[in-house]
Design an enzyme around this catalytic site. Structure first.
Site, short mmCIF file in Angstrom:
data_model
loop_
_atom_site.label_atom_id
_atom_site.label_comp_id
_atom_site.label_asym_id
_atom_site.label_seq_id
_atom_site.Cartn_x
_atom_site.Cartn_y
_atom_site.Cartn_z
N GLY A 189 84.63 37.54 5.42
CA GLY A 189 83.84 36.32 5.96
C GLY A 189 83.81 35.19 4.84
O GLY A 189 84.77 35.63 3.84
N HIS A 450 95.48 3.74 0.72
CA HIS A 450 96.69 4.42 0.07
C HIS A 450 96.87 4.54 -1.34
O HIS A 450 96.70 3.42 -1.95
CB HIS A 450 98.00 3.71 0.74
CG HIS A 450 99.16 4.26 0.08
ND1 HIS A 450 99.54 5.54 0.93
CD2 HIS A 450 100.24 3.65 -0.43
CE1 HIS A 450 100.91 5.78 0.29
NE2 HIS A 450 101.12 4.95 -0.49
P1 NAD Z 1 80.14 36.28 7.39
O1 NAD Z 1 79.40 36.56 8.77
O2 NAD Z 1 80.76 35.00 7.14
O3 NAD Z 1 81.40 37.42 7.24
C1 NAD Z 1 81.07 38.75 7.43
C2 NAD Z 1 82.43 39.60 7.60
O4 NAD Z 1 82.02 40.87 7.70
C3 NAD Z 1 82.70 39.19 9.05
O5 NAD Z 1 83.98 38.83 9.28
C4 NAD Z 1 82.42 40.61 9.86
O6 NAD Z 1 83.65 40.92 10.92
C5 NAD Z 1 82.90 41.28 8.74
N1 NAD Z 1 82.03 42.66 8.87
C6 NAD Z 1 80.81 42.79 9.30
N2 NAD Z 1 80.65 44.23 9.21
C7 NAD Z 1 81.42 44.91 8.54
C8 NAD Z 1 81.69 46.20 8.04
N3 NAD Z 1 80.94 47.18 8.40
N4 NAD Z 1 82.95 46.47 7.52
C9 NAD Z 1 83.82 45.68 7.45
N5 NAD Z 1 83.56 44.24 7.84
C10 NAD Z 1 82.42 43.90 8.41
O7 NAD Z 1 79.28 36.52 6.41
P2 NAD Z 1 78.93 36.60 4.79
O8 NAD Z 1 80.38 36.26 4.33
O9 NAD Z 1 78.31 37.65 4.17
O10 NAD Z 1 78.24 35.23 4.69
C11 NAD Z 1 76.97 35.30 5.04
C12 NAD Z 1 76.28 33.96 5.42
O11 NAD Z 1 76.33 33.12 4.33
C13 NAD Z 1 77.26 33.14 6.38
O12 NAD Z 1 76.49 32.94 7.73
C14 NAD Z 1 77.80 31.94 5.82
O13 NAD Z 1 77.47 30.86 7.00
C15 NAD Z 1 76.87 31.74 4.62
N6 NAD Z 1 77.79 31.20 3.54
C16 NAD Z 1 78.53 29.77 3.57
C17 NAD Z 1 78.98 29.75 2.66
C18 NAD Z 1 79.96 28.12 2.71
O14 NAD Z 1 79.39 27.53 3.53
N7 NAD Z 1 80.97 27.80 2.04
C19 NAD Z 1 79.70 30.24 1.59
C20 NAD Z 1 79.07 31.71 1.69
C21 NAD Z 1 78.06 31.82 2.60
#
Ligand code: NAD
Ligand code: FAD
Length: 474
Positions: A189, A450
């Site tokens: 993620g 530009h």
């Molecule tokens: P996420 O929901 O973005 O991603 C989690 C990922 O882990 C998903 O792809 C999911 O399928 C996977 N996953 C879940 N269970 C799993 C497992 N048991 N084994 C393997 N993969 C698994 O969550 P995140 O990356 O932890 O981020 C948390 C929150 O923080 C998000 O909601 C995000 O919006 C926020 N965040 C935002 C930013 C940004 O805006 N740039 C940056 C970091 C975090």
């Protein structure tokens, strides 16, 4: 007993702006926050400023500079010799940026007349708040309105509980004091990709285990496909459809066990970051009989205006439904403070931008092409590659493209998707356009300087009607 017009519980990016706006609205307001940093110091700013958005962007910036010095400077004709990393200095810079940002909140509170209280807040029946200060002393406060902004915490994997050393959450992974030789990341993620990129650029071998078979399913399909290509090029070993079942820990590392389409697999790493999402945080937030309801996923139930259903109790930010993003929480907090003051306010949930601060950067707002297709409404697509942008070429940053999805009938922009340089900045134009229900014609008729990267947004809008100038239309 101290009386306030508004008490905000939680001083993260949802809570502290709510308190500031309430102060600007001439209300008597207090903001209670219990965040304690690893050195034992209290700090406002919540996850975002202390352990999330800000420190991660500091490390993304530093590590990207290392990468560019190693792989790009020579192309510009710059010779730097061997590039080495002083991680302690890099971490000191990160910590300094965090400190300056969190200390800034105290100054903002002062300017807006907000009373900042450090310690724990608990909503009691009848809109009272029990405040426990740093020394454990309890005090009952009353308020006409209470705003709950207690945020979220990282989700733990049962088979791989956090130990703070070998198996860490995102906060732990931001503060490593040595570059791990082999890093395992669970979850591809936003956190997994951002932190995976940081440590890969600083020299780690990074394996990312993602349970789903699809990569970045929330993004537009073309963007996900392009992104995967670039992450692989960076050297992230992303394994999709990989379900982690457990781990064997030893002094020499962690043997991760997972299953994929081919059966049982193992991979050995030195450290593991678990980044599988975050959960709303409501521990010890609600006293007995407050009437505030929690849904089956742990979120505080609220309506469109962030009302909990209990008179004058509101909730905002990560602890309520919607994307867990700092800017979403901020707008909710400000909206609630304005509604309390009797003003008209609303959050437009359709125009919340998402940004992934990797290289190339990824940003989008509104519907993906897949969502437009599913909606059944006829749509058109325009796109423009950064390869055809003079500014991107000058920046040596030609990866990616801009894609505009618009309605066929009235030309309204439905979504904009960008992968490429400064995508997180470029998306602001699309957000503003969509906020004003703009059409692609509006973007087409808007003059873009530009040579700028923003011309790619202009040209993508032109390409929606096959009238782009700087790239053959198809
Ligand atoms: P996420 O929901 O973005 O991603 C989690 C990922 O882990 C998903 O792809 C999911 O399928 C996977 N996953 C879940 N269970 C799993 C497992 N048991 N084994 C393997 N993969 C698994 O969550 P995140 O990356 O932890 O981020 C948390 C929150 O923080 C998000 O909601 C995000 O919006 C926020 N965040 C935002 C930013 C940004 O805006 N740039 C940056 C970091 C975090
Ligand atoms: P929080 O920031 O979690 O703040 C809640 C505060 O309330 C905390 O200080 C907590 O200690 C306090 N609190 C909780 N309960 C109580 C209580 N009972 N009494 C007193 N205080 C209490 N989002 C983006 O938009 N852009 C990004 O680039 C981005 N990067 C991120 C990177 C990482 C590594 C992580 C983990 C998250 C990132 N996020 C990003 C998500 C962002 O941090 C959250 O969406 C945001 O912090 C949510 O704000 P909040 O105020 O709702 O909660």
């Amino acid at each position: 007993m101290s009386e306030y017009d508004v008490i905000v519980i939680g001083g993260g990016p949802a809570g502290y702006p709510a308190a500031i706006r309430a102060g600007q609205n001439k209300l008597k307001v207090a903001c209670i926050d219990e965040w304690v940093n690893k050195d034992g110091s209290y700090a406002f700013g919540g996850t975002c400023l202390n352990a999330g958005c800000i420190p991660s962007k500091a490390m993304l910036e530093s590590s990207e500079l290392v990468h560019r010095a190693q792989h790009e400077f020579a192309t510009h004709g710059i010779k730097v010799g061997e590039v080495s990393v002083d991680l302690a200095a890099m971490q000191k810079r990160r910590a300094g940026i965090v400190k300056a940002s969190t200390q800034g909140i105290s100054a903002l509170f002062k300017a807006a007349g907000v009373t900042g209280l450090q310690g724990h807040g608990k909503l009691l029946k009848g809109n009272k708040v029990e405040y426990t200060n740093k020394d454990g002393k309890k005090e009952e406060l009353t308020a006409k309105h209470v705003i709950l902004a207690s945020g979220s915490s990282p989700t733990e994997l049962k088979s791989l509980p956090f130990d703070g050393k070998q198996i860490v959450d995102s906060w732990g992974a931001l503060e490593f004091d040595a570059v791990p030789k082999r890093l395992g990341v669970i979850g591809a993620g936003i956190i997994g990709l951002e932190l995976g990129s940081v440590w890969r650029r600083l020299g780690s071998e990074v394996v990312v285990l993602e349970a789903l078979d699809t990569f970045l399913p929330a993004a537009d399909g073309a963007v996900s496909k392009e992104a995967l290509k670039h992450f692989k090029k960076l050297g992230l070993d992303i394994r999709l459809g990989a379900k982690v079942s457990g781990a064997d820990k030893s002094a020499s590392g962690v043997k991760l066990k997972y299953t994929d389409g081919k059966g049982e697999q193992t991979v050995e790493v030195d450290k593991v970051v678990v980044a599988i999402g975050r959960r709303p945080f409501t521990k010890d937030l609600l006293g007995d009989g407050t009437g505030v309801q929690i849904d089956e996923r742990g979120f505080i139930k609220v309506d469109h205006d962030c009302k909990t259903g209990v008179d004058n109790v509101w909730a905002v930010g990560d602890v309520v439904r919607g994307p867990m993003l700092a800017h979403k929480g901020k707008e909710e907090g400000v909206m609630v403070a304005d509604l309390i003051a009797g003003k008209i306010a609303e959050v437009n949930y359709k125009t919340i931008p998402s940004v992934i601060y990797t290289h190339p950067e990824i940003a989008w707002v509104g519907q993906t092409e897949e969502e437009a297709k599913k909606s059944g409404r006829a749509y058109k697509v325009g796109s423009f590659p950064f390869l055809a942008s003079g500014r991107a070429r000058a920046m040596e940053s030609t990866a990616g493209f801009v894609k505009v999805v618009a309605a066929q009938d009235d030309d309204e922009i439905l979504g904009v998707h960008i992968i490429g340089p400064m995508a997180g900045e470029l998306i602001a134009e699309a957000v503003l356009a969509m906020e004003y229900s703009a059409s692609t014609e509006d973007l087409q008729r808007t003059i873009h300087a530009h040579p700028t990267l923003s011309e790619a947004v202009h040209e993508a809008a032109l390409n929606a009607d096959k009238i782009a100038i700087d790239f053959p239309n198809r």
